[in-house]
Motif scaffolding. Structure first.
Motif, PDB file in Angstrom:
ATOM      1  N   PHE B 243      11.857  -1.768 -15.147  1.00 39.42           N
ATOM      2  CA  PHE B 243      12.308  -3.139 -14.921  1.00 39.42           C
ATOM      3  C   PHE B 243      13.810  -3.238 -15.147  1.00 39.42           C
ATOM      4  O   PHE B 243      14.532  -3.858 -14.359  1.00 39.42           O
ATOM      5  CB  PHE B 243      11.559  -4.094 -15.857  1.00 39.42           C
ATOM      6  N   ALA B 244      14.284  -2.601 -16.226  1.00 37.12           N
ATOM      7  CA  ALA B 244      15.719  -2.663 -16.523  1.00 37.12           C
ATOM      8  C   ALA B 244      16.528  -2.028 -15.404  1.00 37.12           C
ATOM      9  O   ALA B 244      17.601  -2.521 -15.046  1.00 37.12           O
ATOM     10  CB  ALA B 244      16.019  -1.966 -17.848  1.00 37.12           C
ATOM     11  N   TRP B 245      16.006  -0.931 -14.813  1.00 40.46           N
ATOM     12  CA  TRP B 245      16.728  -0.219 -13.770  1.00 40.46           C
ATOM     13  C   TRP B 245      16.661  -0.922 -12.424  1.00 40.46           C
ATOM     14  O   TRP B 245      17.413  -0.582 -11.507  1.00 40.46           O
ATOM     15  CB  TRP B 245      16.196   1.201 -13.623  1.00 40.46           C
ATOM     16  N   PHE B 247      15.209  -4.769 -11.611  1.00 44.98           N
ATOM     17  CA  PHE B 247      15.549  -6.192 -11.670  1.00 44.98           C
ATOM     18  C   PHE B 247      16.729  -6.459 -12.593  1.00 44.98           C
ATOM     19  O   PHE B 247      17.612  -7.228 -12.272  1.00 44.98           O
ATOM     20  CB  PHE B 247      14.332  -6.996 -12.119  1.00 44.98           C
ATOM     21  N   GLY B 248      16.734  -5.810 -13.769  1.00 49.42           N
ATOM     22  CA  GLY B 248      17.786  -6.086 -14.757  1.00 49.42           C
ATOM     23  C   GLY B 248      19.154  -5.774 -14.222  1.00 49.42           C
ATOM     24  O   GLY B 248      19.990  -6.658 -14.008  1.00 49.42           O
ATOM     25  N   ILE B 249      19.387  -4.480 -13.933  1.00 52.15           N
ATOM     26  CA  ILE B 249      20.729  -4.098 -13.505  1.00 52.15           C
ATOM     27  C   ILE B 249      20.974  -4.599 -12.089  1.00 52.15           C
ATOM     28  O   ILE B 249      22.111  -4.888 -11.722  1.00 52.15           O
ATOM     29  CB  ILE B 249      20.926  -2.569 -13.636  1.00 52.15           C
ATOM     30  N   ALA B 251      20.147  -7.515 -10.822  1.00 55.56           N
ATOM     31  CA  ALA B 251      20.690  -8.870 -10.905  1.00 55.56           C
ATOM     32  C   ALA B 251      22.139  -8.831 -11.358  1.00 55.56           C
ATOM     33  O   ALA B 251      22.996  -9.553 -10.838  1.00 55.56           O
ATOM     34  CB  ALA B 251      19.850  -9.706 -11.865  1.00 55.56           C
ATOM     35  N   LEU B 252      22.436  -7.951 -12.330  1.00 54.93           N
ATOM     36  CA  LEU B 252      23.809  -7.904 -12.851  1.00 54.93           C
ATOM     37  C   LEU B 252      24.780  -7.362 -11.814  1.00 54.93           C
ATOM     38  O   LEU B 252      25.921  -7.816 -11.714  1.00 54.93           O
ATOM     39  CB  LEU B 252      23.853  -7.054 -14.124  1.00 54.93           C
ATOM     40  N   ILE B 253      24.333  -6.385 -11.029  1.00 52.41           N
ATOM     41  CA  ILE B 253      25.228  -5.863  -9.988  1.00 52.41           C
ATOM     42  C   ILE B 253      25.462  -6.927  -8.921  1.00 52.41           C
ATOM     43  O   ILE B 253      26.583  -7.100  -8.431  1.00 52.41           O
ATOM     44  CB  ILE B 253      24.646  -4.573  -9.371  1.00 52.41           C
ATOM     45  N   VAL B 255      25.560 -10.038  -9.441  1.00 52.43           N
ATOM     46  CA  VAL B 255      26.553 -10.944 -10.032  1.00 52.43           C
ATOM     47  C   VAL B 255      27.946 -10.306  -9.975  1.00 52.43           C
ATOM     48  O   VAL B 255      28.935 -10.968  -9.660  1.00 52.43           O
ATOM     49  CB  VAL B 255      26.144 -11.284 -11.493  1.00 52.43           C
ATOM     50  N   ALA B 256      27.999  -8.987 -10.257  1.00 51.75           N
ATOM     51  CA  ALA B 256      29.294  -8.299 -10.254  1.00 51.75           C
ATOM     52  C   ALA B 256      29.903  -8.312  -8.856  1.00 51.75           C
ATOM     53  O   ALA B 256      31.106  -8.539  -8.695  1.00 51.75           O
ATOM     54  CB  ALA B 256      29.129  -6.861 -10.741  1.00 51.75           C
ATOM     55  N   VAL B 257      29.056  -8.092  -7.847  1.00 55.22           N
ATOM     56  CA  VAL B 257      29.561  -8.108  -6.466  1.00 55.22           C
ATOM     57  C   VAL B 257      30.095  -9.493  -6.125  1.00 55.22           C
ATOM     58  O   VAL B 257      31.168  -9.646  -5.533  1.00 55.22           O
ATOM     59  CB  VAL B 257      28.442  -7.693  -5.479  1.00 55.22           C
ATOM     60  N   TRP B 258      29.362 -10.486  -6.587  1.00 55.06           N
ATOM     61  CA  TRP B 258      29.778 -11.868  -6.317  1.00 55.06           C
ATOM     62  C   TRP B 258      31.116 -12.163  -6.974  1.00 55.06           C
ATOM     63  O   TRP B 258      32.045 -12.686  -6.350  1.00 55.06           O
ATOM     64  CB  TRP B 258      28.687 -12.822  -6.833  1.00 55.06           C
ATOM     65  N   ILE B 259      31.226 -11.776  -8.266  1.00 56.82           N
ATOM     66  CA  ILE B 259      32.481 -12.004  -8.996  1.00 56.82           C
ATOM     67  C   ILE B 259      33.617 -11.206  -8.363  1.00 56.82           C
ATOM     68  O   ILE B 259      34.736 -11.683  -8.204  1.00 56.82           O
ATOM     69  CB  ILE B 259      32.315 -11.575 -10.477  1.00 56.82           C
ATOM     70  N   GLY B 260      33.296  -9.940  -7.993  1.00 59.71           N
ATOM     71  CA  GLY B 260      34.329  -9.095  -7.405  1.00 59.71           C
ATOM     72  C   GLY B 260      34.839  -9.640  -6.089  1.00 59.71           C
ATOM     73  O   GLY B 260      36.000  -9.461  -5.733  1.00 59.71           O
TER      74      GLY B 260
END
Lengths: 552, 269
Positions: B243-245, B247-249, B251-253, B255-260
């Motif tokens: 799950f961490a590999w 959905f977890g990461i 979702a964070l990636i 978000v990172a792409v969005w921020i980037g």
């Protein structure tokens, strides 16, 4: 939001103001007089950070780490690191009246009595998993783009140490609640320690303060988990960040981006806003996961008792590969005459485990030794332009993946209707065969991509538009790449492999060549030789082709 | 004795002996013969056995043999008891659709009445554990906490701490116990189906079995509370890692792409 170009105007206005300075300025003045922050701020507020999502992977780690510290502090307030036996009389019905350690009882209380305790515990654990996932991805990015090369080798080592410490902080944290899984994990660790020849039993006694489980291991792990390891990690994180600021960030190739500059946005105000916002987003995502998805339901696992064991007793994912090494290893055992037992079933995994980690830390030094590259590098490479390195990275990941699958062989067996024995044999053979295959396949793919880049530079992009010429020939219209993309595809260096020189000197006498140098030259060819580099198009080739095929 | 020996050749002696014999037989019959009701039950039982035998011959005998004596394709069923039949056929494990490492659970082929008949037939071949009374597996009568302890000592090695199931060697598995009827859990413990060891009352007393059933009823049903949110199947750290590999990461990636991608681009051009 004010921008870089507007800010000098406001400073120019400042001297005209003869009245009392504004409060902010007075505070800054006060602080500057005592802390000397002006020069520090001046140097760093305009620090440039390039924009790319992959540069934010490290930030995911940093923020997870901050979240871990915040939630960890909260959990410490309620956790009792003691192995004294108590009878449970809390509010969780199915554990009523059971004997358990105070550690487990207090962990249950954190879940069911402490306000927000369950949520904070789950945030802590999810953040821990995501922290290490983030470290992995961050290291992939740095590795595959060659961002560990000079001058950043030391910072790679700091990051590597952070990974190792994170793994062990995770291990000790996993062991603290003294639930069934914790205890089974500690038991395996104890067994591995006991398998160390000669000193094993002494080490075991030293660490556990007596026979397993004793009364010391939880308090000792507690101190390690909340004080020792996070303290060292915090120091390393600071050092890691200082070095990033000192080296400045790498950036991807592009027009105007050279090895001597950094193109991006300043720390203040742009990156402060971005990074700050990103922190809250990371916190938000992790909290959302923790609020909806159970992690490590210790209330179902039961208190640890050495006579009880459960299937699905695996470590958290980042130690899955060590579990896999143990599961894959045949249970060989030698009894040396004299009665001493060597347990290879644990001893070999115990040796391979640190070796698999150590190669990560040592790789930058290996590469710079092979390539004799002593230049500074600030432009991130594209993975395809260094096929051997990319291949080695993928090979390592394959080995890691195979061992991790080996660590979860029972779950793969059940969920894919396979035989656990077959999976174990697949992993045993795959551990040796698949990384080699992965290496060569990756290199081939990289070479293919290099050829594709060359084609794109020389012939442009295929548009998919088919034109029929007056004499009946069909041609596809190729669109020349814009200047900036041409730059991106051709800006990388292509070094020539190292030569050991002629076998004989000018008099025809056989030269003595250091065998180490021969190996080095051989390795250098794998990095820079024909099978690793497609010569990138020269400007002559480009002009010749583009002038000849102008109508394309 | 003399009188008797003198008259034994009397013409009526045969009749007297006959009368006495008849009286004795009748008297013995009157005292020893089963009551009418019992007689009816026997006939119902024998009818069930009869029916069961017929079902058995159609559905089971090809592997277990005409007389349930077993063969190369299936074990002998003599002495396995009615509880075993009720479990194996009631959970759909028998009849098997195909040979394999182990008979998987599937929808039952026979109705409960037919299963009872089959059970009666198999039980008639040799003594074995009977189908338990309903009160023997009523979760309300057990102590979940004690059951949890017993479960972790005896069952979780294969079935996992909350009974999510686990792998055994060569493709065999310990099935998930989630939402399994208490009756079948009881019967499985009693009879030890397939790769499971049996836990007769001498090993796990009836109360022990009740406690284990109470624990499973508390933690391994669809109604069990899950205070932490989705349970991810209760498979422990492997599922959590996956799950961490994903959905977890993931979702964070995202978000990172969005921020980037969010930059002051408008000013740049």
């Amino acid at each position: 939001m004010s921008t870089a170009t507007e800010s000098p105007k406001t400073t120019a206005d400042a001297p005209k103001n003869r009245g009392k300075a504004p409060a902010g300025e007075r505070v800054a003045d006060w602080a500057d007089g005592r802390l000397g922050i002006y020069s520090l701020a001046k140097a760093n507020m305009r620090k440039i950070f390039p924009d790319h999502w992959s540069f934010l992977l490290g930030e995911i780690c940093l923020y997870s780490f901050v979240i871990l510290i915040l939630t960890g502090v909260y959990l410490t307030l309620f956790f009792v690191p003691s192995m004294a036996e108590v009878e449970y009389h809390g509010s969780f019905e199915p554990m009523q009246g059971l004997l358990m350690s105070e550690a487990y009882a207090s962990a249950l209380d954190i879940n069911f009595e402490v306000r927000g305790g369950l949520l904070v515990r789950q945030i802590h654990h999810w953040a821990a998993l995501i922290f290490v996932v983030g470290i992995f991805l961050h290291m992939f990015r740095v590795f595959f783009t060659g961002a560990f090369r000079k001058p950043r080798e030391v910072n790679w080592l700091f990051g590597f140490l952070l990974l190792v410490l994170a793994i062990f902080t995770g291990l000790t944290g996993y062991s603290l609640p003294d639930d069934s899984l914790s205890g089974i994990g500690i038991r395996l660790m104890e067994a591995a320690i006991l398998a160390v020849p000669v000193v094993g039993s002494y080490l075991q006694m030293f660490i556990f303060g007596g026979e397993f489980p004793g009364h010391d291991i939880i308090p000792r792990f507690f101190v390690t988990h909340v004080l020792l390891l996070p303290g060292i990690m915090l120091g390393l994180v600071v050092a890691h960040l200082i070095l990033i600021v000192y080296h400045k960030h790498t950036h991807y190739a592009g027009p105007g981006r050279t090895n001597e500059n950094v193109v991006g946005y300043p720390l203040l105000p742009v990156y402060m806003a971005k990074a700050g916002g990103f922190f809250f987003l990371v916190f938000g995502v992790i909290t959302m996961i923790a609020a909806t998805v159970t992690i490590n339901p210790i209330w179902l696992l039961g208190p640890y008792r050495p006579d009880q064991v459960s299937t699905d007793a695996q470590p958290d994912w980042y130690l899955g590969f060590s579990e896999g090494l143990v599961r894959m290893m045949p249970g060989w055992e030698w009894v040396i005459p004299g009665g001493y037992t060597l347990n290879f079933g644990l001893l070999i995994p115990l040796a391979v485990f640190p070796a698999m980690l150590a190669v990560i830390g040592l790789y930058p030094f290996f590469e710079s030794w092979v390539t004799k590259d002593k230049r500074e590098h600030h432009i991130a490479q594209r993975p395809r332009n260094s096929p051997t390195r990319t291949g080695l990275g993928v090979a390592w990941l394959t080995a890691f993946g195979v061992t991790t699958i080996g660590g979860g062989n029972d779950l793969f067996a059940v969920h894919f209707n396979l035989s656990i024995n077959a999976i174990t044999w697949f992993c045993r053979i795959g551990f040796f065969v698949l990384p080699v295959l992965a290496f060569f396949i990756t290199r081939r793919i990289c070479m293919g991509l290099q050829r594709r880049d060359r084609d794109k530079v020389l012939h442009g992009r295929e548009t998919g538009i088919i034109k029929r010429l007056p004499h009946g020939e069909f041609v596809e219209v190729h669109q020349p790449l814009p200047q900036d993309q041409l730059h991106v595809l051709t800006s990388h260096d292509q070094a020539t492999p190292m030569e050991v020189g002629p076998e004989t000197d000018e008099n025809g006498v056989r030269r003595r060549i250091n065998p180490v140098e021969r190996v080095r030259a051989r390795l250098s060819r794998t990095y820079y030789g024909e099978q690793a580099q497609i010569p990138k198009p020269t400007s002559e080739e480009y002009h010749e082709i583009t002038s000849g095929h102008g109508h394309h | 004795m003399k009188k008797l020996s003198v008259r034994r050749r009397h013409p009526l002696a045969a009749f007297v002996v006959l009368l006495l014999a008849l009286a004795a037989t009748g008297g013995l019959y009157a005292t020893l013969a089963p009551a009418d009701e019992a007689q009816a039950e026997t006939s119902a039982q024998s009818l069930a056995i009869e029916e069961g035998k017929r079902l058995y011959e159609v559905g089971c005998s090809s592997c277990h043999g005409r007389g349930a004596q077993g063969g190369s394709d299936g074990p002998s069923l003599v002495g396995v008891g009615a509880a075993s039949v009720d479990f194996q056929v009631g959970t759909g494990r028998m009849p098997m659709a195909q040979t394999g490492p182990q008979a998987p659970e599937k929808p039952a082929v026979y109705t409960q009445a037919e299963i009872d008949q089959l059970a009666a037939y198999i039980a008639s071949l040799g003594p074995g554990p009977n189908v338990p009374e309903e009160s023997a597996y009523d979760p309300a009568r057990g102590d979940a906490a004690r059951g949890g302890e017993l479960f972790r000592s005896n069952c979780s090695q294969c079935h996992n701490f909350v009974g999510s199931g686990g792998a055994l060697t060569n493709g065999k598995e310990a099935p998930s116990l989630r939402d399994v009827e208490p009756r079948y859990i009881f019967e499985a413990m009693l009879t030890g189906p397939q790769n499971m060891p049996s836990f007769p009352d001498t090993t796990l007393t009836e109360q022990d079995k009740l406690d284990i059933i109470a624990w499973l009823d508390e933690v391994a049903t669809s109604e069990s509370p899950s205070p932490g949110g989705f349970s991810l199947g209760g498979y422990g750290p492997v599922g959590e890692g996956l799950f961490a590999w994903t959905f977890g990461i993931g979702a964070l990636i995202a978000v990172a792409v969005w921020i980037g991608a969010r930059s002051t681009k408008a000013r740049k051009s």
